[in-house]
Design an enzyme around this catalytic site. Structure first.
Site, PDB file in Angstrom:
ATOM      1  N   CYS A  48       0.833  -1.194   0.000  1.00  0.00           N
ATOM      2  CA  CYS A  48       0.000   0.000   0.000  1.00  0.00           C
ATOM      3  C   CYS A  48       0.876   1.256   0.000  1.00  0.00           C
ATOM      4  CB  CYS A  48      -0.976  -0.051   1.187  1.00  0.00           C
ATOM      5  SG  CYS A  48      -2.364   1.090   0.998  1.00  0.00           S
ATOM      6  N   GLU A  79      -1.019  -8.673   5.150  1.00  0.00           N
ATOM      7  CA  GLU A  79      -0.940  -8.816   6.615  1.00  0.00           C
ATOM      8  C   GLU A  79      -2.329  -8.828   7.253  1.00  0.00           C
ATOM      9  OE1 GLU A  79      -0.417  -6.075   5.011  1.00  0.00           O
ATOM     10  OE2 GLU A  79      -1.031  -4.313   6.169  1.00  0.00           O
ATOM     11  N   HIS A 105      -3.294  -5.659   1.075  1.00  0.00           N
ATOM     12  CA  HIS A 105      -2.661  -5.850   2.381  1.00  0.00           C
ATOM     13  C   HIS A 105      -2.643  -7.320   2.804  1.00  0.00           C
ATOM     14  CE1 HIS A 105      -2.381  -1.648   3.932  1.00  0.00           C
ATOM     15  NE2 HIS A 105      -3.355  -1.424   3.062  1.00  0.00           N
TER      16      HIS A 105
END
Lengths: 80, 231
Positions: free
Chosen positions: B92, B210, B208
């Site tokens: 990002c 994560e 993302h």
């Protein structure tokens, strides 16, 4: 001594903000706008004792390294 | 005895937000020791095996998202590690930073519709040259995006180069891997969601991983990237 950096979006790069503004202008009755573009200006004031040549060089470095992205921007500098 | 854990630097610029999520996702695999590194340092603390440039709003997105990172002390060290071949992932705002410091080509513009978008996307893995993708089994991953400046843009020449050098890592797609304007959330050129540098060690992606890596995440598709690096 003052230098001005002017940054414009290159032709062909989409600018959604200006497209939206153009569309809204048209909707609100404004006639005849063929294209809208916006530029950014940065004024850099240098210490009085700095040589003009050096000020120009520093301005170029700042424009090239931080203010503009060559992928999408054209930039010019000029003393003010 | 288990193998020693790999030390992964997670860079924290002023305004970075996702550093703790990334560190948690790395730790969750059991293979890594994440090390939070302030961007004010001019070198990484000790030897590192990889670098994560997390998402957020570094320097308040001043000038352009990622642009101010060029002035941060850690950036020189980051360039050096990129040249050395260290695996690097920018997520990002991290992707925006890697583009702005020219470790990756192109730039992330405001989304096609001018809006912040936060939703799950399907991604097709197009290239496995990044160490974060080398051992990813599935061809399609579900990973969420959350950005306003995610529209990948590059000149036609750069796009042709990316294609020719197998640098396109991910494309936005549907559940079956098909890509069209409807599956492209932000107007990215060639539906690009992630790219690598020419050497393949630097990966940038808008989604993302994560956020889909923890036991409590709705699924764990994002783990595949960390597990790939662990191998």
């Amino acid at each position: 001594m003052k230098y001005r950096v002017t940054i414009a979006i290159k032709d062909g790069v989409l600018d959604p903000e200006m497209e939206t503004l153009q569309r809204l202008l048209k909707r609100s009755g404004v006639q005849g706008v063929a294209q809208l573009a916006h530029t950014q200006q940065f004024d850099i004031t240098f210490a009085d004792d700095l040589e003009a040549q050096q000020a120009e060089q520093v301005t170029k470095t700042i424009a090239e390294d931080v203010l503009a992205n060559p992928e999408i921007h054209d930039w010019t500098i000029a003393p003010v | 005895m288990s193998a020693p854990k790999k030390r992964i630097a997670v860079i924290d610029f002023h305004g970075t937000l996702c550093e703790r999520d990334c560190a948690a996702a790395l730790r969750e695999t059991g293979a890594f020791e994440p090390v939070l590194v302030s961007a004010e340092l001019d070198q990484f603390p000790g030897p590192i095996d990889g670098i994560v440039v997390p998402g957020g709003f570094s320097f308040g997105d001043y000038i352009r998202p990622g642009a101010m990172a060029r002035t941060a002390a850690i950036t020189k060290a980051l360039r050096r590690e990129a040249e050395l071949g260290t695996p690097i992932i920018g997520i990002c705002n991290g992707f925006q930073i890697l583009c702005e410091i020219r470790l990756l080509p192109g730039v992330l513009l405001k989304n096609r519709d001018g809006r912040f978008i936060c939703r799950e996307t399907h991604l097709k893995v197009e290239s496995r040259r990044s160490p974060f993708l080398a051992h990813v089994q599935n061809d399609i991953l579900r990973i969420p995006i959350a950005h306003k400046y995610g529209q990948f843009y590059a000149s036609p020449e750069t796009l042709a180069d990316l294609e020719a050098n197998d640098q396109i890592a991910f494309r936005y797609c549907d559940a079956d891997g098909g890509s069209n304007q409807a599956t492209n959330p932000n107007g990215s050129a060639s539906h690009i969601a992630g790219i690598t540098n020419r050497a393949g060690n630097v990966l940038g992606m808008m989604p993302h991983p994560e956020r889909r890596s923890m036991p409590w995440s709705q699924h764990q598709d994002g783990r595949a990237l960390w597990e790939s690096l662990a191998q």
